[in-house]
Each structure stands twice: as C-alpha cells, then as structure tokens.
Design a protein around this motif. Structure first.
Motif, PDB file in Angstrom:
ATOM      1  N   PHE A 296     -27.857   5.847  50.671  1.00 11.36           N
ATOM      2  CA  PHE A 296     -27.453   5.349  51.980  1.00 11.36           C
ATOM      3  C   PHE A 296     -28.653   4.724  52.660  1.00 11.36           C
ATOM      4  CE2 PHE A 296     -27.116   6.119  56.599  1.00 11.36           C
ATOM      5  CZ  PHE A 296     -26.021   5.309  56.855  1.00 11.36           C
ATOM      6  N   ASP A 297     -28.546   3.439  52.991  1.00 11.52           N
ATOM      7  CA  ASP A 297     -29.598   2.733  53.721  1.00 11.52           C
ATOM      8  C   ASP A 297     -29.299   2.805  55.212  1.00 11.52           C
ATOM      9  OD1 ASP A 297     -31.150   1.900  51.540  1.00 11.52           O
ATOM     10  OD2 ASP A 297     -29.817   0.216  51.159  1.00 11.52           O
ATOM     11  N   TRP A 298     -30.081   3.600  55.927  1.00 10.91           N
ATOM     12  CA  TRP A 298     -29.916   3.710  57.373  1.00 10.91           C
ATOM     13  C   TRP A 298     -30.517   2.477  58.004  1.00 10.91           C
ATOM     14  CZ3 TRP A 298     -33.479   5.595  61.461  1.00 10.91           C
ATOM     15  CH2 TRP A 298     -32.815   5.820  62.666  1.00 10.91           C
ATOM     16  N   SER A 299     -29.703   1.726  58.717  1.00  7.26           N
ATOM     17  CA  SER A 299     -30.113   0.412  59.214  1.00  7.26           C
ATOM     18  C   SER A 299     -30.785   0.434  60.577  1.00  7.26           C
ATOM     19  CB  SER A 299     -28.907  -0.525  59.248  1.00  7.26           C
ATOM     20  OG  SER A 299     -27.905   0.038  60.064  1.00  7.26           O
ATOM     21  N   LYS A 300     -30.908   1.602  61.191  1.00 11.74           N
ATOM     22  CA  LYS A 300     -31.606   1.764  62.470  1.00 11.74           C
ATOM     23  C   LYS A 300     -30.966   0.965  63.590  1.00 11.74           C
ATOM     24  CE  LYS A 300     -35.781   2.233  59.826  1.00 11.74           C
ATOM     25  NZ  LYS A 300     -36.733   1.384  59.190  1.00 11.74           N
ATOM     26  N   ASP A 301     -29.629   0.936  63.603  1.00  7.15           N
ATOM     27  CA  ASP A 301     -28.947   0.244  64.686  1.00  7.15           C
ATOM     28  C   ASP A 301     -27.874   1.144  65.292  1.00  7.15           C
ATOM     29  OD1 ASP A 301     -27.057   0.198  62.670  1.00  7.15           O
ATOM     30  OD2 ASP A 301     -26.730  -1.945  62.750  1.00  7.15           O
ATOM     31  N   SER A 302     -27.401   0.754  66.467  1.00  7.83           N
ATOM     32  CA  SER A 302     -26.372   1.518  67.169  1.00  7.83           C
ATOM     33  C   SER A 302     -24.996   1.023  66.752  1.00  7.83           C
ATOM     34  CB  SER A 302     -26.553   1.367  68.680  1.00  7.83           C
ATOM     35  OG  SER A 302     -26.324   0.022  69.051  1.00  7.83           O
ATOM     36  N   LYS A 303     -23.941   1.640  67.311  1.00  9.46           N
ATOM     37  CA  LYS A 303     -22.583   1.257  66.938  1.00  9.46           C
ATOM     38  C   LYS A 303     -22.256  -0.174  67.341  1.00  9.46           C
ATOM     39  CE  LYS A 303     -20.809   3.685  70.956  1.00  9.46           C
ATOM     40  NZ  LYS A 303     -20.065   4.849  71.360  1.00  9.46           N
ATOM     41  N   ASN A 304     -22.970  -0.731  68.332  1.00  7.97           N
ATOM     42  CA  ASN A 304     -22.722  -2.114  68.715  1.00  7.97           C
ATOM     43  C   ASN A 304     -23.662  -3.097  68.008  1.00  7.97           C
ATOM     44  OD1 ASN A 304     -25.113  -1.740  70.045  1.00  7.97           O
ATOM     45  ND2 ASN A 304     -24.283  -1.972  72.103  1.00  7.97           N
ATOM     46  N   GLY A 305     -24.483  -2.579  67.072  1.00  7.72           N
ATOM     47  CA  GLY A 305     -25.353  -3.426  66.271  1.00  7.72           C
ATOM     48  C   GLY A 305     -26.738  -3.660  66.840  1.00  7.72           C
ATOM     49  N   ALA A 306     -27.029  -3.106  68.008  1.00  6.59           N
ATOM     50  CA  ALA A 306     -28.348  -3.285  68.619  1.00  6.59           C
ATOM     51  C   ALA A 306     -29.386  -2.443  67.886  1.00  6.59           C
ATOM     52  CB  ALA A 306     -28.299  -2.879  70.091  1.00  6.59           C
ATOM     53  N   ASN A 307     -30.594  -2.985  67.739  1.00  2.00           N
ATOM     54  CA  ASN A 307     -31.682  -2.236  67.116  1.00  2.00           C
ATOM     55  C   ASN A 307     -32.052  -1.047  67.996  1.00  2.00           C
ATOM     56  OD1 ASN A 307     -31.932  -3.971  64.941  1.00  2.00           O
ATOM     57  ND2 ASN A 307     -33.427  -5.259  65.969  1.00  2.00           N
ATOM     58  N   LEU A 308     -32.286   0.103  67.370  1.00  2.00           N
ATOM     59  CA  LEU A 308     -32.674   1.295  68.108  1.00  2.00           C
ATOM     60  C   LEU A 308     -34.143   1.217  68.499  1.00  2.00           C
ATOM     61  CD1 LEU A 308     -30.903   4.028  65.957  1.00  2.00           C
ATOM     62  CD2 LEU A 308     -30.168   3.135  68.174  1.00  2.00           C
ATOM     63  N   PRO A 309     -34.485   1.711  69.698  1.00  2.00           N
ATOM     64  CA  PRO A 309     -35.890   1.727  70.093  1.00  2.00           C
ATOM     65  C   PRO A 309     -36.658   2.812  69.330  1.00  2.00           C
ATOM     66  CG  PRO A 309     -34.540   2.766  71.770  1.00  2.00           C
ATOM     67  CD  PRO A 309     -33.604   2.204  70.736  1.00  2.00           C
ATOM     68  N   LYS A 310     -37.969   2.718  69.375  1.00  2.00           N
ATOM     69  CA  LYS A 310     -38.791   3.751  68.744  1.00  2.00           C
ATOM     70  C   LYS A 310     -38.472   5.094  69.362  1.00  2.00           C
ATOM     71  CE  LYS A 310     -42.575   0.772  67.449  1.00  2.00           C
ATOM     72  NZ  LYS A 310     -44.011   0.496  67.524  1.00  2.00           N
ATOM     73  N   GLY A 311     -38.480   6.133  68.525  1.00  2.00           N
ATOM     74  CA  GLY A 311     -38.178   7.468  69.007  1.00  2.00           C
ATOM     75  C   GLY A 311     -37.785   8.379  67.862  1.00  2.00           C
ATOM     76  N   VAL A 312     -37.235   9.552  68.203  1.00  2.00           N
ATOM     77  CA  VAL A 312     -36.808  10.549  67.228  1.00  2.00           C
ATOM     78  C   VAL A 312     -35.281  10.532  67.164  1.00  2.00           C
ATOM     79  CG1 VAL A 312     -36.808  12.993  66.636  1.00  2.00           C
ATOM     80  CG2 VAL A 312     -38.825  11.974  67.700  1.00  2.00           C
ATOM     81  N   TYR A 313     -34.747  10.523  65.947  1.00  2.00           N
ATOM     82  CA  TYR A 313     -33.300  10.500  65.729  1.00  2.00           C
ATOM     83  C   TYR A 313     -32.931  11.560  64.697  1.00  2.00           C
ATOM     84  CZ  TYR A 313     -33.635   6.159  68.246  1.00  2.00           C
ATOM     85  OH  TYR A 313     -33.894   5.237  69.212  1.00  2.00           O
ATOM     86  N   LEU A 314     -31.697  11.989  64.742  1.00  2.00           N
ATOM     87  CA  LEU A 314     -31.176  12.950  63.782  1.00  2.00           C
ATOM     88  C   LEU A 314     -30.038  12.278  63.035  1.00  2.00           C
ATOM     89  CD1 LEU A 314     -31.329  15.943  62.843  1.00  2.00           C
ATOM     90  CD2 LEU A 314     -29.503  16.402  64.465  1.00  2.00           C
ATOM     91  N   ILE A 315     -30.102  12.293  61.704  1.00  2.00           N
ATOM     92  CA  ILE A 315     -29.043  11.761  60.863  1.00  2.00           C
ATOM     93  C   ILE A 315     -28.330  12.955  60.248  1.00  2.00           C
ATOM     94  CG2 ILE A 315     -28.454  10.184  58.988  1.00  2.00           C
ATOM     95  CD1 ILE A 315     -30.045   8.918  61.306  1.00  2.00           C
ATOM     96  N   GLU A 316     -27.007  13.013  60.424  1.00  2.00           N
ATOM     97  CA  GLU A 316     -26.217  14.116  59.883  1.00  2.00           C
ATOM     98  C   GLU A 316     -25.238  13.573  58.846  1.00  2.00           C
ATOM     99  OE1 GLU A 316     -23.857  17.977  61.538  1.00  2.00           O
ATOM    100  OE2 GLU A 316     -23.688  16.150  62.719  1.00  2.00           O
ATOM    101  N   PHE A 317     -25.244  14.191  57.679  1.00  2.00           N
ATOM    102  CA  PHE A 317     -24.338  13.848  56.585  1.00  2.00           C
ATOM    103  C   PHE A 317     -23.343  14.988  56.446  1.00  2.00           C
ATOM    104  CE2 PHE A 317     -28.401  11.868  55.764  1.00  2.00           C
ATOM    105  CZ  PHE A 317     -28.063  10.568  55.425  1.00  2.00           C
ATOM    106  N   LYS A 318     -22.043  14.702  56.645  1.00  2.00           N
ATOM    107  CA  LYS A 318     -21.021  15.745  56.618  1.00  2.00           C
ATOM    108  C   LYS A 318     -19.956  15.398  55.586  1.00  2.00           C
ATOM    109  CE  LYS A 318     -19.523  17.165  60.652  1.00  2.00           C
ATOM    110  NZ  LYS A 318     -19.011  17.148  62.055  1.00  2.00           N
ATOM    111  N   SER A 319     -19.627  16.383  54.760  1.00  2.00           N
ATOM    112  CA  SER A 319     -18.517  16.241  53.811  1.00  2.00           C
ATOM    113  C   SER A 319     -17.822  17.590  53.702  1.00  2.00           C
ATOM    114  CB  SER A 319     -19.018  15.784  52.440  1.00  2.00           C
ATOM    115  OG  SER A 319     -19.550  16.866  51.711  1.00  2.00           O
TER     116      SER A 319
END
Length: 75
Positions: free
Chosen positions: A41-64
C-alpha cells in the motif's frame, strides 16, 4: 514520494485503511479488496479531498477481519 506499507497473508480480504491526524480525527478512509498474499500500500499523504497533508504526525490504521494494525508516520 510515497510511503509504502507491506502486509502479508491478505488473500481475499477486505481492508479498510484509515488516516488520522494527531488529534484522532479521521482524515481519509480507503476500502480495498485485496486479492494477493503480499499486499503493498502506497500512502499518498493526502486528505479525502486530495489536498497534500501538512508536516506533522499521522496514524495509519489497517483493519480487516483478521487484524487491526496501527502505524505512526511523521511527515
């Protein structure tokens, strides 16, 4: 440049991928039907509207149905 995550033993599973900001707000949700034992999975560092995310800390959650994995990412 994208950040890539690798998940193994995923054949024929639905995967929900959520991106959270440091405050726990959901920034983006993706649903993927995985048909491979080795999923990249290539995390593209963008929001749901396609805007680039600013620098900072993010959490990626993978659920199955098989697991729930969280990873911290720093931009």
């Amino acid at each position: 440049e994208n950040t890539t995550f690798q998940i193994t033993n995923m054949s024929n599973n639905n995967l929900e991928i959520l991106t959270y900001d440091v405050n726990g707000n959901i920034i983006k949700t993706e649903n993927i039907n995985v048909n491979s034992d080795n999923f990249l999975f290539d995390w593209s560092k963008d929001s749901k509207n396609g805007a680039n995310l600013p620098k900072g800390v993010y959490l990626i959650e993978f659920k199955s149905d098989l697991f729930n994995i969280r990873r911290k990412v720093i931009l």
